[in-house]
Design an enzyme around this catalytic site. Sequence first.
Site, PDB file in Angstrom:
ATOM      1  N   ASP A  11      -5.938  41.755 -35.662  1.00  0.00           N
ATOM      2  CA  ASP A  11      -5.167  42.660 -34.838  1.00  0.00           C
ATOM      3  C   ASP A  11      -3.800  42.818 -35.517  1.00  0.00           C
ATOM      4  O   ASP A  11      -3.443  42.020 -36.392  1.00  0.00           O
ATOM      5  CB  ASP A  11      -5.031  42.063 -33.431  1.00  0.00           C
ATOM      6  CG  ASP A  11      -4.226  42.922 -32.497  1.00  0.00           C
ATOM      7  OD1 ASP A  11      -4.374  44.160 -32.551  1.00  0.00           O
ATOM      8  OD2 ASP A  11      -3.443  42.365 -31.715  1.00  0.00           O
ATOM      9  N   ASP A  13      -0.286  44.161 -33.795  1.00  0.00           N
ATOM     10  CA  ASP A  13       0.841  43.760 -32.946  1.00  0.00           C
ATOM     11  C   ASP A  13       0.560  42.407 -32.294  1.00  0.00           C
ATOM     12  O   ASP A  13      -0.479  42.224 -31.662  1.00  0.00           O
ATOM     13  CB  ASP A  13       1.069  44.792 -31.839  1.00  0.00           C
ATOM     14  CG  ASP A  13       1.447  46.162 -32.371  1.00  0.00           C
ATOM     15  OD1 ASP A  13       2.568  46.606 -32.129  1.00  0.00           O
ATOM     16  OD2 ASP A  13       0.595  46.785 -33.044  1.00  0.00           O
ATOM     17  N   ASP A 170      -4.612  38.397 -30.346  1.00  0.00           N
ATOM     18  CA  ASP A 170      -3.827  37.673 -29.344  1.00  0.00           C
ATOM     19  C   ASP A 170      -4.073  38.161 -27.926  1.00  0.00           C
ATOM     20  O   ASP A 170      -3.357  37.773 -27.009  1.00  0.00           O
ATOM     21  CB  ASP A 170      -2.326  37.800 -29.660  1.00  0.00           C
ATOM     22  CG  ASP A 170      -1.827  39.225 -29.502  1.00  0.00           C
ATOM     23  OD1 ASP A 170      -2.455  40.137 -30.071  1.00  0.00           O
ATOM     24  OD2 ASP A 170      -0.818  39.438 -28.805  1.00  0.00           O
TER      25      ASP A 170
END
Length: 218
Positions: A11, A13, A170
């Site tokens: 991922d 961000d 996250d």
Amino acid sequence: MVTKPNAILFDLDGTLLETAKDLGNALNHVLETMQRPLVSYEEYRNIASNGSKGMLELGFGDELKSLDFEDLRQQFFTHYENNICVDTVFFEGIETLLNELNQKSIPWGIVTNKPEYLTLKLVEFFPLLKECNVIISGDSLPERKPHPKPLLYAQEQLKIQFPNTWYVGDAQRDIEAAHAANMTSVVAEYGYLPSIQESHKWLADIHIQHPLDLLAFL
């Protein structure tokens, strides 16, 4: 026991890049124009992975329902695009991790829900990210995470004969997408999680507290 990967997808961000401050700056710009109270980094950090909708909901609360959401969203994105890398940096350890993957000839890529025009503009500020093998953004395909298609499509682009791909993210949608794509799921607990306790409910295969923790599994 997990099997060592022959490819790793990330991922963006909250996993590779600490983008929360620039996203928060965009939120506070919108709030300021609407003469609303600003929001602190501590308040918006763990909301940053939820995109413009999550950030605007944080800033305006229930009042958002009575406002022109699309207009506010456009204001948010315009400010963010024009100031996309003022305070954004690599998370500590990411550069070392990615260089190590390059040295080990382990291909890696980015799968994000961020719109492509913002993803590609942001990546330009980080030459190391331009070395990745594939970038799939939130509008590259009709489907977005938590749907597995973006991860599977990215894996196809890597052209590995017998892929054993890991996905690092996250957010819960990252882990759900990895599970659905039959990939090893890795939670980046240093990212924008609601809480470490909450992340354990996602049943990821691996939890890391720092990017370099991933090297222990390689």
